[in-house]
Design a protein around this motif. Sequence first.
Motif, PDB file in Angstrom:
ATOM      1  N   ASN A   1      -7.023 -22.265 -15.385  1.00  0.00           N
ATOM      2  CA  ASN A   1      -7.235 -23.863 -15.234  1.00  0.00           C
ATOM      3  C   ASN A   1      -6.517 -24.979 -16.477  1.00  0.00           C
ATOM      4  OD1 ASN A   1      -6.990 -26.177 -14.950  1.00  0.00           O
ATOM      5  ND2 ASN A   1      -9.392 -26.230 -13.634  1.00  0.00           N
TER       6      ASN A   1
ATOM      7  N   GLN B   1      -6.287 -41.747 -15.266  1.00  0.00           N
ATOM      8  CA  GLN B   1      -5.369 -41.034 -14.252  1.00  0.00           C
ATOM      9  C   GLN B   1      -4.272 -41.874 -13.539  1.00  0.00           C
ATOM     10  OE1 GLN B   1      -5.139 -37.427 -13.948  1.00  0.00           O
ATOM     11  NE2 GLN B   1      -7.341 -37.292 -15.640  1.00  0.00           N
TER      12      GLN B   1
ATOM     13  N   TYR C   1      -5.526 -27.339 -18.316  1.00  0.00           N
ATOM     14  CA  TYR C   1      -5.366 -28.042 -18.817  1.00  0.00           C
ATOM     15  C   TYR C   1      -6.679 -29.057 -18.738  1.00  0.00           C
ATOM     16  CZ  TYR C   1      -0.068 -28.229 -19.879  1.00  0.00           C
ATOM     17  OH  TYR C   1       0.702 -27.413 -20.215  1.00  0.00           O
ATOM     18  N   GLU C   2      -7.499 -28.863 -17.407  1.00  0.00           N
ATOM     19  CA  GLU C   2      -9.362 -28.681 -16.912  1.00  0.00           C
ATOM     20  C   GLU C   2      -9.679 -28.134 -17.199  1.00  0.00           C
ATOM     21  OE1 GLU C   2      -8.619 -32.010 -16.395  1.00  0.00           O
ATOM     22  OE2 GLU C   2      -6.770 -32.006 -15.778  1.00  0.00           O
TER      23      GLU C   2
ATOM     24  N   ASP D   1      -9.253 -30.286 -27.296  1.00  0.00           N
ATOM     25  CA  ASP D   1      -8.538 -30.683 -26.281  1.00  0.00           C
ATOM     26  C   ASP D   1      -7.413 -31.466 -26.336  1.00  0.00           C
ATOM     27  OD1 ASP D   1      -7.924 -30.976 -22.635  1.00  0.00           O
ATOM     28  OD2 ASP D   1      -9.799 -31.786 -22.716  1.00  0.00           O
TER      29      ASP D   1
ATOM     30  N   THR E   1       0.541 -26.163 -13.286  1.00  0.00           N
ATOM     31  CA  THR E   1      -0.288 -26.794 -14.139  1.00  0.00           C
ATOM     32  C   THR E   1      -0.641 -25.658 -14.786  1.00  0.00           C
ATOM     33  OG1 THR E   1      -1.965 -27.138 -12.389  1.00  0.00           O
ATOM     34  CG2 THR E   1      -0.929 -29.066 -12.761  1.00  0.00           C
TER      35      THR E   1
ATOM     36  N   ASP F   1     -13.132 -30.347 -17.401  1.00  0.00           N
ATOM     37  CA  ASP F   1     -14.165 -30.546 -16.860  1.00  0.00           C
ATOM     38  C   ASP F   1     -15.918 -29.902 -17.702  1.00  0.00           C
ATOM     39  OD1 ASP F   1     -12.379 -31.314 -14.551  1.00  0.00           O
ATOM     40  OD2 ASP F   1     -11.837 -29.637 -13.728  1.00  0.00           O
TER      41      ASP F   1
ATOM     42  N   TYR G   1      -4.620 -32.713 -23.553  1.00  0.00           N
ATOM     43  CA  TYR G   1      -5.183 -33.024 -22.587  1.00  0.00           C
ATOM     44  C   TYR G   1      -5.797 -34.106 -21.711  1.00  0.00           C
ATOM     45  CZ  TYR G   1      -3.353 -34.657 -17.266  1.00  0.00           C
ATOM     46  OH  TYR G   1      -3.422 -35.032 -15.946  1.00  0.00           O
ATOM     47  N   GLY G   2      -7.401 -33.684 -22.476  1.00  0.00           N
ATOM     48  CA  GLY G   2      -8.091 -34.316 -21.834  1.00  0.00           C
ATOM     49  C   GLY G   2      -8.821 -35.408 -22.622  1.00  0.00           C
TER      50      GLY G   2
END
Length: 415
Positions: free
Chosen positions: A19, A330, A21-22, A315, A395, A26, A317-318
């Motif tokens: 995962n 989003q 990108y998250e 990070d 992804t 997360d 993308y986050g």
Amino acid sequence: MSSIPSAKGIDSTLALLRNPYEFIPDTCRDLEGDLFETRILFQKTICMTGAAAAEVFYSEDGLVRAGSMPKRIQRTLLGEKGIQGLDGEAHRHRKRMFMSLMASERIEALENTTRDLLDRYARDWQAAEKVVLYDEVREILTRAACAWSGVPLPEAEVETRTAQMTALFQDAGAVGWKHWGARLARHRAERWTAGIIERLRDGSLQTGQESAAHVVATWRDLNGELLTSKVAAVELLNVVRPIVAVSAFIAQAAHALHRHPEWRQKLKDDEGQLEPFVQEVRRLYPFFPAVAARVKSDFEWRGYRFSKGYRVLLDLYGTNTDARSWDAPQEFRPERFHDREVTPYDFIPQGGGDQHRNHRCPGEWIAISQMKAFCSFFVNAIDYEVPDQDLDLETEELPPMPKSRFIMRNVRRRQ
């Protein structure tokens, strides 16, 4: 002084790969903070997200780039001993070489080259049963990047060089045979560009003084010496490869136009909407998940101790989708860029900080220019149909692409 919160488990490498990108945002949300400690490839690593984290990441006091990127990334995506691994005055001096290529007239020249190629390719698209856009754009940008950079590209080599440039960014984070294929592509591409550097230096090849190939071949480092052929080859690829990588953003932009068709008319009616549109694509669509640095010397941030030698992952993308910086993060809302002042730390698809001083990508302006040129072409110069296909973004790929690579059919030039 508080202890940095820890992620679950002994090592988070597999969780990050599953995962990419998250995983960091997360985990930060689960721990109710901006950072956590874990191990990546069994090395102690601090993962961070958000604009405040980006600001400390791009400070020159506590973090350095030397030795921060895993060897598997250096031997595929970046190359060894290039600008991404330099710090301090050595980095700033080398950065001046890249920034000298970014004059507005040079960026416009590259855009004009791309537009000419688009006109040529569109004639073939009209006769094709289907057009796999991502594949076509990669080839167009390989041709454009080489022509603009002063890199000879015989017609017989176009397919090979396109595949090599693609492997460097598309398979850098892969495992198994794809990763080893990217290493082989790196080896062959460096041999190719080293040969070009050597021919420029011995006079058997001539190119314009404003070209990237000439600038890299004649650049002298702080010691007054020319770059070695090996390093110059890496840096010349650091011009060509990122331009080809913009193909991912362009495929994503076509995906966004399809998902949000109301923006086709907006872009037709007002060219001033092009930049907000492409900026929103860059913000919302994932590209690379994170960048790495290493703690130079012990320091404290927000009551947490950063110990010398730790790797730090920021990070990207986050941060670009952080609700503390972006309303409805989003949702696809290009209009958010109409009157929003973007800081160097809350909008970082290609790195943060200052282009001249920090490790923010110097080719960011090229990416924006190329995306605008392609989007304008899609809405103003051609009509096309988008047949049923799997447009879900993969992804687990870096960068994520529509599974179909975005297929068009019945392409027609407008009169």
